[in-house]
Design a protein around this motif. Structure first.
Motif, PDB file in Angstrom:
ATOM      1  N   GLY A   1       0.808  -1.214   0.000  1.00 51.44           N
ATOM      2  CA  GLY A   1       0.000   0.000   0.000  1.00 51.44           C
ATOM      3  C   GLY A   1       0.842   1.265   0.000  1.00 51.44           C
ATOM      4  O   GLY A   1       0.514   2.238  -0.677  1.00 51.44           O
TER       5      GLY A   1
ATOM      6  N   CYS B   1       2.303   1.519  -3.584  1.00 53.81           N
ATOM      7  CA  CYS B   1       1.293   1.878  -4.588  1.00 53.81           C
ATOM      8  C   CYS B   1       0.576   3.183  -4.267  1.00 53.81           C
ATOM      9  O   CYS B   1      -0.150   3.704  -5.110  1.00 53.81           O
ATOM     10  CB  CYS B   1       0.277   0.753  -4.731  1.00 53.81           C
TER      11      CYS B   1
ATOM     12  N   THR C   1      -2.534  -1.959  -5.598  1.00 54.44           N
ATOM     13  CA  THR C   1      -2.266  -2.563  -4.294  1.00 54.44           C
ATOM     14  C   THR C   1      -2.779  -3.994  -4.237  1.00 54.44           C
ATOM     15  O   THR C   1      -2.104  -4.880  -3.702  1.00 54.44           O
ATOM     16  CB  THR C   1      -2.902  -1.721  -3.171  1.00 54.44           C
TER      17      THR C   1
ATOM     18  N   GLY D   1      -3.177  -3.127   2.974  1.00 51.62           N
ATOM     19  CA  GLY D   1      -2.632  -2.430   1.813  1.00 51.62           C
ATOM     20  C   GLY D   1      -3.524  -1.296   1.357  1.00 51.62           C
ATOM     21  O   GLY D   1      -3.050  -0.197   1.054  1.00 51.62           O
TER      22      GLY D   1
ATOM     23  N   THR E   1      -2.692   3.019   1.531  1.00 52.73           N
ATOM     24  CA  THR E   1      -2.614   3.955   0.396  1.00 52.73           C
ATOM     25  C   THR E   1      -3.141   5.341   0.748  1.00 52.73           C
ATOM     26  O   THR E   1      -2.860   6.301   0.041  1.00 52.73           O
ATOM     27  CB  THR E   1      -3.406   3.445  -0.828  1.00 52.73           C
TER      28      THR E   1
END
Length: 183
Positions: free
Chosen positions: A55, A58, A70, A84, A88
């Motif tokens: 995460g 990405c 992710t 993840g 982000t």
């Protein structure tokens, strides 16, 4: 602090049966063996750390591709998709410009020669923020940004992975120290 970490670990472990139950009753049920093999919904130390790293990596992908990216990286690395996806969110409208400026400076450090940061006023003379002004500013950042973004993403992923490992192991290490002192 240690009590909070233990509570967080128990809460995360309690999420696993709930997530598995929701998967059983949904269209994902037929993919459950593959999901299990990939540890995509396991709330244990290694899958969580890999998920956070995915995460964080990405999170610097532009816009709507962060979560699909992710999910793919979590499937490849056998990481937790929920962790993840949550990781982000460190990129948002307030943090995008500072993160991209940091990526530019990292790229300028790696690249030979002097790479000056374009001023925001050159793309938005009145200083107002707009998506078009941001896109123009990002284009002006050029090659140092293209070099710095993967560098920053890898650094963030490494820091996220290490933070989860450290937070997960802290209570066990403290118990071990207390036990060693008591001997």
């Amino acid at each position: 602090m240690m009590q909070m970490l233990c509570t967080l670990r128990r809460w995360l472990r309690g999420l696993e049966p709930q997530v598995r139950g929701r998967i059983q009753g949904s269209w994902l049920a037929r993919f459950q063996p593959w999901l299990e093999q990939r540890a995509m919904f396991r709330f244990q130390r290694q899958p969580l750390a890999r998920g956070v790293a995915a995460g964080m990596f990405c999170g610097l992908i532009p816009g709507p591709l962060q979560i699909p990216g992710t999910v793919l990286v979590c499937a490849w690395l056998r990481g937790n998709v929920v962790a993840g996806g949550v990781a982000t969110f460190y990129t948002n409208p307030l943090t995008t410009v500072p993160l991209y400026a940091l990526a530019f400076y990292l790229g300028a450090l790696v690249m030979p020669g002097e790479q000056p940061l374009p001023a925001w006023g050159s793309v938005a003379p009145d200083g107002d923020f707009s998506v078009q002004a941001l896109a123009t500013w990002m284009q002006a950042l050029g090659t140092p940004l293209l070099v710095g973004l993967p560098t920053l993403a890898a650094l963030m992923a490494l820091l996220g992975y290490a933070a989860v490992q450290l937070l997960w192991l802290t209570p066990a290490l403290q118990r071990r120290r207390r036990w060693a002192r008591g001997r």
